[in-house]
Design a protein around this motif. Structure first.
Motif, short mmCIF file in Angstrom:
data_model
loop_
_atom_site.label_atom_id
_atom_site.label_comp_id
_atom_site.label_asym_id
_atom_site.label_seq_id
_atom_site.Cartn_x
_atom_site.Cartn_y
_atom_site.Cartn_z
N SER A 77 0.82 -1.21 0.00
CA SER A 77 0.00 0.00 0.00
C SER A 77 0.86 1.26 0.00
CB SER A 77 -0.93 0.01 1.22
OG SER A 77 -0.18 0.06 2.43
N ASP A 78 2.12 1.14 0.45
CA ASP A 78 3.05 2.25 0.44
C ASP A 78 4.23 1.86 -0.44
OD1 ASP A 78 4.85 4.29 0.92
OD2 ASP A 78 4.43 4.40 3.07
N LEU A 79 4.10 2.10 -1.74
CA LEU A 79 5.12 1.65 -2.68
C LEU A 79 6.45 2.35 -2.47
CD1 LEU A 79 3.01 1.37 -5.97
CD2 LEU A 79 3.75 -0.46 -4.41
N ALA A 80 6.43 3.61 -2.09
CA ALA A 80 7.67 4.35 -1.88
C ALA A 80 8.48 3.74 -0.73
CB ALA A 80 7.37 5.82 -1.62
N GLN A 81 7.80 3.43 0.37
CA GLN A 81 8.48 2.84 1.51
C GLN A 81 8.97 1.43 1.18
OE1 GLN A 81 9.18 4.57 4.08
NE2 GLN A 81 10.03 3.04 5.45
N SER A 82 8.15 0.67 0.46
CA SER A 82 8.55 -0.67 0.05
C SER A 82 9.79 -0.63 -0.83
CB SER A 82 7.40 -1.34 -0.69
OG SER A 82 7.79 -2.61 -1.19
N GLU A 83 9.84 0.32 -1.74
CA GLU A 83 10.99 0.47 -2.63
C GLU A 83 12.23 0.89 -1.86
OE1 GLU A 83 12.75 0.41 -6.56
OE2 GLU A 83 10.98 -0.49 -5.60
N LEU A 84 12.06 1.76 -0.88
CA LEU A 84 13.19 2.22 -0.08
C LEU A 84 13.81 1.06 0.68
CD1 LEU A 84 14.87 4.60 1.02
CD2 LEU A 84 13.16 4.82 2.85
N TRP A 85 12.98 0.21 1.29
CA TRP A 85 13.50 -0.92 2.05
C TRP A 85 14.13 -1.97 1.14
CZ3 TRP A 85 14.98 -1.88 6.75
CH2 TRP A 85 14.51 -1.06 7.79
N ARG A 86 13.70 -2.02 -0.10
CA ARG A 86 14.30 -2.99 -1.02
C ARG A 86 15.63 -2.50 -1.59
NH1 ARG A 86 11.86 -5.42 -6.77
NH2 ARG A 86 13.88 -6.23 -7.48
N ARG A 87 15.69 -1.24 -2.07
CA ARG A 87 16.84 -0.78 -2.84
C ARG A 87 17.65 0.33 -2.17
NH1 ARG A 87 15.74 -2.60 -8.14
NH2 ARG A 87 13.51 -2.95 -8.53
N GLY A 88 17.10 0.93 -1.13
CA GLY A 88 17.78 2.07 -0.53
C GLY A 88 19.03 1.68 0.23
N GLN A 89 19.66 2.65 0.85
CA GLN A 89 20.85 2.36 1.63
C GLN A 89 20.51 1.39 2.75
OE1 GLN A 89 22.72 5.84 3.24
NE2 GLN A 89 24.50 4.72 4.01
N GLY A 90 21.21 0.27 2.78
CA GLY A 90 20.90 -0.77 3.74
C GLY A 90 19.70 -1.61 3.36
N GLY A 91 19.19 -1.46 2.12
CA GLY A 91 18.03 -2.23 1.67
C GLY A 91 18.35 -3.71 1.52
N TYR A 92 17.30 -4.53 1.49
CA TYR A 92 17.54 -5.97 1.52
C TYR A 92 18.10 -6.51 0.21
CZ TYR A 92 12.76 -6.62 -0.49
OH TYR A 92 11.63 -6.60 -1.26
N GLN A 93 17.79 -5.89 -0.93
CA GLN A 93 18.34 -6.44 -2.17
C GLN A 93 19.86 -6.28 -2.25
OE1 GLN A 93 16.24 -6.06 -5.90
NE2 GLN A 93 18.13 -5.69 -7.02
N PRO A 94 20.42 -5.08 -2.08
CA PRO A 94 21.88 -4.99 -2.10
C PRO A 94 22.54 -5.78 -0.98
CG PRO A 94 20.91 -2.88 -1.47
CD PRO A 94 19.80 -3.74 -1.97
#
Length: 347
Positions: free
Chosen positions: A236-253
């Motif tokens: 429901s919050d795509l921006a927050q979901s994207e941040l946690w995936r790709r942002g600094q310390g995100g789970y993908q990197p």
């Protein structure tokens, strides 16, 4: 329902032993395991065994109410402990001792059918009677390992000879029994997590310890394929979901760096994998223990494609499956299976 008989046939090739682990509870780990086991058994290619190793908070049996009450993991290893004490010093090798102990305890008697309409078996945590909690707290897992280091890997090998998939529901946290389930037993490790720092930091340490142990101990030079499984993703919050995936310390990197280091690869990409494999938050699944619940979670189907084929999460899917998942990401040849089969060299 009958208990497993000694004549359960051997498979032509050993199956896979997979531990489902989460550093923190409440991420949907047991639900994911139960549903994936249910789907794997639906294919009827080979029997599937589910193991509830969360002795402090057993829950796997709630998904299979038709499974009879029976002794389980705790009772099995109490019997192993007694046999180890009785047989100490009588065998030339720890492997011979492990084989003799497992023969003596007749591990098959602890397994029960989980349901009638598919080849699905269950090894419960135990009877969960009034003494269970105290007995579980008193179990000395480190003492069992010290008495016979080969015991756990020998049991895993025996289970894999009879079951195409053995799925182990491990306790969360850093307990000794969690280390056994994640380091000594599996050929595959599914890391179930929600995107928050508590979950991710704990998983990073676990992967380093598990793969490091496998590569640095001569008797443990076995494959370990790691699958991250993001769960309860709130879209429901795509921006927050994207941040946690790709942002600094995100789970993908984080997982890209983690797996590249573990498997000795210069780099790898999990872009296509995480595009497809995300289990969304679904409020209706918070009520009860229903099977199958995966129809409500499209990420399960994608995860099953990688898992069933034994593909590394950085590998591309077969073209037909990839197209069905709207996945057109291309990978260079050096990111193919070679990295999985080659564990880091022993120093």
């Amino acid at each position: 329902m009958e208990h497993l008989r000694l004549h359960l046939p051997l498979l032509p090739a050993a199956g896979e032993v997979t531990t489902f682990y989460s550093y923190k509870g409440g991420v949907g780990r047991t639900m994911a395991l139960a549903n994936l086991g249910h789907l794997l058994a639906q294919r009827r290619a080979a029997p599937v065994l589910l193991v509830d190793w969360d002795l402090e908070a057993p829950g796997l049996h709630y998904y299979f109410p038709a499974a009879p009450e029976a002794p389980g993991v705790l009772d099995l290893f109490e019997a192993c402990r007694d046999q180890l004490q009785e047989r100490a010093g009588r065998y030339a090798s720890e492997q011979a001792l492990a084989e003799a102990v497992l023969d003596a305890v007749r591990w098959e008697q602890y397994l029960v059918k989980a349901c009638e309409d598919r080849p699905l078996w269950l090894l419960r945590a135990g009877r969960c009677d009034g003494s269970h909690a105290e007995r579980a707290a008193m179990m000395d897992w480190q003492g069992l390992f010290d008495a016979c280091p080969a015991l756990f890997r020998t049991l895993a090998a025996r289970l894999a000879r009879h079951f195409g998939h053995v799925l182990i529901d491990a306790r969360s946290g850093r307990a000794d029994c969690a280390a056994i389930c994640t380091t000594l037993l599996p050929t595959r490790l599914v890391l179930v997590f929600t995107p928050n720092r508590q979950n991710l930091d704990g998983l990073q340490d676990l992967v380093a310890r598990a793969t490091g142990y496998r590569s640095c101990h001569e008797d443990e030079q076995r494959q370990l394929l790691v699958y991250p499984l993001p769960s309860r993703i709130d879209r429901s919050d795509l921006a927050q979901s994207e941040l946690w995936r790709r942002g600094q310390g995100g789970y993908q990197p984080l997982f890209e760096d983690m797996l590249a280091e573990a498997y000795g690869l210069p780099w790898l990409s999990l872009e296509a994998y995480f595009n497809a494999v995300q289990l969304p938050h679904c409020a209706s699944l918070a009520y009860g223990e229903s099977l199958p619940a995966v129809a409500l979670q499209p990420g399960y189907d994608a995860f099953m494609q990688w898992f069933r084929e034994g593909l590394c999460p950085w590998q591309r899917l077969p073209s037909a499956v990839s197209a069905a998942l709207n996945n057109h990401h291309a990978f260079p040849l050096e990111q193919q299976r070679a990295g999985y089969w080659r564990m880091p060299a022993v120093i």
